[in-house]
Design an enzyme around this catalytic site. Sequence first.
Site, PDB file in Angstrom:
ATOM      1  N   ASP A  97       0.795  -1.252   0.027  1.00 21.36           N
ATOM      2  CA  ASP A  97       0.022   0.092   0.130  1.00 21.36           C
ATOM      3  C   ASP A  97       0.721   1.256  -0.036  1.00 21.36           C
ATOM      4  O   ASP A  97       1.601   1.535   0.849  1.00 21.36           O
ATOM      5  CB  ASP A  97      -0.947   0.004   1.106  1.00 21.36           C
ATOM      6  CG  ASP A  97      -1.717   0.988   1.112  1.00 21.36           C
ATOM      7  OD1 ASP A  97      -2.811   1.120   0.542  1.00 21.36           O
ATOM      8  OD2 ASP A  97      -1.489   2.284   1.830  1.00 21.36           O
TER       9      ASP A  97
ATOM     10  N   TYR B 122       3.157   9.653  -0.350  1.00 21.13           N
ATOM     11  CA  TYR B 122       4.277   9.161   0.491  1.00 21.13           C
ATOM     12  C   TYR B 122       5.624   9.369  -0.286  1.00 21.13           C
ATOM     13  O   TYR B 122       6.641   9.070   0.555  1.00 21.13           O
ATOM     14  CB  TYR B 122       3.992   7.634   0.565  1.00 21.13           C
ATOM     15  CG  TYR B 122       2.666   7.229   1.354  1.00 21.13           C
ATOM     16  CD1 TYR B 122       1.945   8.191   1.884  1.00 21.13           C
ATOM     17  CD2 TYR B 122       2.195   5.839   1.355  1.00 21.13           C
ATOM     18  CE1 TYR B 122       0.761   7.682   2.345  1.00 21.13           C
ATOM     19  CE2 TYR B 122       1.060   5.624   1.738  1.00 21.13           C
ATOM     20  CZ  TYR B 122       0.448   6.621   2.530  1.00 21.13           C
ATOM     21  OH  TYR B 122      -1.103   6.346   3.073  1.00 21.13           O
TER      22      TYR B 122
ATOM     23  N   LYS C  59      -2.556   5.814  -4.403  1.00 19.88           N
ATOM     24  CA  LYS C  59      -3.667   6.944  -3.915  1.00 19.88           C
ATOM     25  C   LYS C  59      -3.309   8.248  -4.904  1.00 19.88           C
ATOM     26  O   LYS C  59      -2.123   8.671  -4.847  1.00 19.88           O
ATOM     27  CB  LYS C  59      -3.745   7.179  -2.816  1.00 19.88           C
ATOM     28  CG  LYS C  59      -3.822   6.048  -1.749  1.00 19.88           C
ATOM     29  CD  LYS C  59      -4.175   5.976  -0.168  1.00 19.88           C
ATOM     30  CE  LYS C  59      -3.829   4.785   0.343  1.00 19.88           C
ATOM     31  NZ  LYS C  59      -2.412   4.602   1.120  1.00 19.88           N
TER      32      LYS C  59
HETATM   33  N1  LIG Z   1      -5.478   6.413   3.468  1.00 18.17           N
HETATM   34  C1  LIG Z   1      -4.841   7.191   4.014  1.00 18.17           C
HETATM   35  O1  LIG Z   1      -5.336   8.225   4.457  1.00 18.17           O
HETATM   36  C2  LIG Z   1      -3.748   6.556   5.436  1.00 18.17           C
HETATM   37  C3  LIG Z   1      -3.530   7.242   6.217  1.00 18.17           C
HETATM   38  C4  LIG Z   1      -2.489   6.721   7.217  1.00 18.17           C
HETATM   39  C5  LIG Z   1      -2.150   5.459   7.004  1.00 18.17           C
HETATM   40  N2  LIG Z   1      -2.249   4.709   5.791  1.00 18.17           N
HETATM   41  C6  LIG Z   1      -1.851   3.345   5.367  1.00 18.17           C
HETATM   42  O2  LIG Z   1      -2.076   2.532   6.497  1.00 18.17           O
HETATM   43  C7  LIG Z   1      -0.505   2.008   6.815  1.00 18.17           C
HETATM   44  C8  LIG Z   1      -0.668   1.668   8.087  1.00 18.17           C
HETATM   45  O3  LIG Z   1      -0.850   2.609   8.916  1.00 18.17           O
HETATM   46  P1  LIG Z   1       0.234   3.506   9.840  1.00 18.17           P
HETATM   47  O4  LIG Z   1       1.414   3.621   9.202  1.00 18.17           O
HETATM   48  O5  LIG Z   1      -0.415   4.623  10.152  1.00 18.17           O
HETATM   49  O6  LIG Z   1       0.423   2.771  11.218  1.00 18.17           O
HETATM   50  P2  LIG Z   1       0.264   1.384  11.832  1.00 18.17           P
HETATM   51  O7  LIG Z   1       0.305   0.200  11.012  1.00 18.17           O
HETATM   52  O8  LIG Z   1      -1.005   1.494  12.524  1.00 18.17           O
HETATM   53  O9  LIG Z   1       1.128   1.468  12.886  1.00 18.17           O
HETATM   54  C9  LIG Z   1       2.702   1.649  12.610  1.00 18.17           C
HETATM   55  C10 LIG Z   1       3.567   1.321  13.909  1.00 18.17           C
HETATM   56  O10 LIG Z   1       3.621   0.155  14.647  1.00 18.17           O
HETATM   57  C11 LIG Z   1       4.556  -0.350  14.734  1.00 18.17           C
HETATM   58  N3  LIG Z   1       4.389  -1.789  14.461  1.00 18.17           N
HETATM   59  C12 LIG Z   1       4.133  -2.375  13.307  1.00 18.17           C
HETATM   60  N4  LIG Z   1       4.113  -3.949  13.687  1.00 18.17           N
HETATM   61  C13 LIG Z   1       4.378  -3.997  14.778  1.00 18.17           C
HETATM   62  C14 LIG Z   1       4.586  -5.192  15.761  1.00 18.17           C
HETATM   63  N5  LIG Z   1       4.296  -6.327  15.145  1.00 18.17           N
HETATM   64  N6  LIG Z   1       4.811  -5.028  17.113  1.00 18.17           N
HETATM   65  C15 LIG Z   1       5.296  -3.756  17.464  1.00 18.17           C
HETATM   66  N7  LIG Z   1       5.000  -2.471  16.773  1.00 18.17           N
HETATM   67  C16 LIG Z   1       4.588  -2.758  15.489  1.00 18.17           C
HETATM   68  C17 LIG Z   1       5.588   0.290  13.407  1.00 18.17           C
HETATM   69  O11 LIG Z   1       6.878   0.466  14.237  1.00 18.17           O
HETATM   70  P3  LIG Z   1       8.237  -0.385  13.544  1.00 18.17           P
HETATM   71  O12 LIG Z   1       8.296   0.085  12.133  1.00 18.17           O
HETATM   72  O13 LIG Z   1       9.085  -0.387  14.311  1.00 18.17           O
HETATM   73  O14 LIG Z   1       7.601  -1.977  13.627  1.00 18.17           O
HETATM   74  C18 LIG Z   1       4.875   1.621  13.569  1.00 18.17           C
HETATM   75  O15 LIG Z   1       5.490   2.635  14.428  1.00 18.17           O
HETATM   76  C19 LIG Z   1       0.324   3.142   6.395  1.00 18.17           C
HETATM   77  O16 LIG Z   1       1.633   3.060   6.229  1.00 18.17           O
HETATM   78  C20 LIG Z   1      -0.331   3.611   5.066  1.00 18.17           C
HETATM   79  O17 LIG Z   1      -0.056   2.535   4.039  1.00 18.17           O
HETATM   80  C21 LIG Z   1      -3.183   5.318   4.994  1.00 18.17           C
END
Ligand SMILES: NC(=O)c1ccc[n+]([C@@H]2O[C@H](COP(=O)([O-])OP(=O)(O)OC[C@H]3O[C@@H](n4cnc5c(N)ncnc54)[C@H](OP(=O)(O)O)[C@@H]3O)[C@@H](O)[C@H]2O)c1
Length: 257
Positions: free
Chosen positions: A43, A48, A71
């Site tokens: 994704d 990004y 996107k």
């Molecule tokens: N459409 C939109 O507007 C929108 C907005 C926000 C996000 N997104 C998408 O959704 C994806 C995910 O959301 P997000 O990046 O906001 O955050 P998230 O996936 O909710 O959280 C990421 C955080 O969790 C940690 N983490 C991940 N796996 C883990 C595990 N197994 N154990 C402990 N910690 C863990 C990561 O650290 P480490 O890297 O150290 O593991 C990072 O700090 C984004 O990357 C993006 O592709 C889309």
Amino acid sequence: MLEYKLASGYTMPALGLGTWQLRGQTCIEAVRTALDLGYNHLDTADAYGNHDAIRQALQGHDPDEIFITTKVRRNDLRHDDVLAMGERALSELGIDRLDLLLIHWPNERIPVSETLSAMAELVEQGKVRSIGVSNFTIRHLEEALPVAEVPIAVNQVKYHPYHNQQDLLDYCKDNDIVVTAYSPFGNGDLIDDPELQRIAAKNDRSLPQIVLRWLVAKGLVVIPKSANPDHIAANMQIFDWELDEEDVQAIEALGRR
Ligand SMILES: NC(=O)c1ccc[n+]([C@@H]2O[C@H](COP(=O)([O-])OP(=O)(O)OC[C@H]3O[C@@H](n4cnc5c(N)ncnc54)[C@H](OP(=O)(O)O)[C@@H]3O)[C@@H](O)[C@H]2O)c1
């Protein structure tokens, strides 16, 4: 890997690697790790700034085997801007067609019919397989669905135990829209929740696995972001076990607090 059938007729893997905030070498290494482990879904988004890094990470892999979502920025939703962005994304990612192109955020100043019509042209040209939206509420979908020339297959929204949008999920299911949960760990905010930790200990799983399992069991796609190889590997282990009803209800209750 579990897959969902989309309204477009294509399938979408239930787990992908989120790449927001992953750039340059960190992004290349995280994506390579994920692909080597068996992830088949990435994704990303124009915003990004990592299309180029993803292209580099894809080298040595068959892009036809990997579901790629990107996107369009909310300021690029005019007809010609959408077409130009689609072309540019293919070239930056080094692929011939996108699996899924989403409107990143709604923009009230640009008619959604104009954007959707341009996206339908990209589908017609074979450059995009499925289209969808992101951060759309029920009201946004009520406006978009009647004017969509090709099905709106996906809505990607923030969805985690503190942000349990059941009404939106039900509306999407009723309209054959698959929901992708972004920020499944609240961008890291959930990792210390004591109730989720209790459920994790009871199931002998990690807290992130509990959250991802809960989301997938509700029928959502999950796209956790990680740059840590151990986390990337652990986040895949969510398909061969289940939460019991008591645990499910305890997680649902977190959203009502
Ligand atoms: N459409 C939109 O507007 C929108 C907005 C926000 C996000 N997104 C998408 O959704 C994806 C995910 O959301 P997000 O990046 O906001 O955050 P998230 O996936 O909710 O959280 C990421 C955080 O969790 C940690 N983490 C991940 N796996 C883990 C595990 N197994 N154990 C402990 N910690 C863990 C990561 O650290 P480490 O890297 O150290 O593991 C990072 O700090 C984004 O990357 C993006 O592709 C889309």
